[in-house]
Write a protein that holds these residues in place. Structure first.
Motif, PDB file in Angstrom:
ATOM      1  N   SER A  33      -5.700  -7.242 -10.821  1.00 41.14           N
ATOM      2  CA  SER A  33      -5.306  -8.135 -12.065  1.00 41.14           C
ATOM      3  C   SER A  33      -5.691  -7.049 -13.167  1.00 41.14           C
ATOM      4  O   SER A  33      -6.698  -6.133 -13.207  1.00 41.14           O
ATOM      5  N   SER A  54      -5.480  -2.754 -13.510  1.00 37.77           N
ATOM      6  CA  SER A  54      -6.040  -2.615 -12.263  1.00 37.77           C
ATOM      7  C   SER A  54      -6.562  -1.205 -11.648  1.00 37.77           C
ATOM      8  O   SER A  54      -7.411  -1.211 -10.804  1.00 37.77           O
ATOM      9  N   GLU A 100      -2.707 -11.577 -13.227  1.00 39.97           N
ATOM     10  CA  GLU A 100      -2.096 -10.973 -11.995  1.00 39.97           C
ATOM     11  C   GLU A 100      -0.622 -11.328 -11.751  1.00 39.97           C
ATOM     12  O   GLU A 100      -0.152 -12.105 -12.617  1.00 39.97           O
TER      13      GLU A 100
END
Length: 116
Positions: A33, A54, A100
């Motif tokens: 995410s 990420s 995400e």
């Protein structure tokens, strides 16, 4: 269900420091995410303050560059915002946001007040 819980806000004098934390729980792939900190003052639009991808690349709003640092600990599903040299104009409710693929989640916000 995914929950983001922010903590660490409070009252601090100008020039002081605070560290905000945001911990994710539930059905989220935290490590993939991208994580964001936003802030909002009454009557104004929510403002993006800091981003960490990420892959741990970071980006900051010009107003906080050199004073704020975003970081993440994937083992703890937590993102941090270290805020130094705080100014009265940093006063706002700070929100954590997780993205995400195909999904976005928000925390409930934590108040930061910078005042003497």
């Amino acid at each position: 269900q995914v929950q983001l819980e922010e903590s660490g806000g409070g009252l601090v004098q100008p020039g002081g420091s605070l560290r905000l934390s945001c911990t994710a729980s539930g059905n989220i792939f935290f490590s993939i995410s991208n994580m964001y900190w936003f802030r909002q003052v009454p009557g104004k639009q929510r403002e993006l303050v800091a981003t960490i991808t990420s892959g741990s690349s970071t980006n900051y709003a010009d107003s906080v560059k050199g004073r704020f640092t975003i970081s993440r600990d994937n083992a703890k599903n937590t993102v941090y915002l270290q805020m130094n040299s705080l100014k009265p104009e940093d006063t706002a409710v700070y929100y954590c946001n997780a993205k995400e693929p195909g999904r976005s989640y928000w925390g409930q916000g934590t108040q930061v007040t910078v005042s003497s």
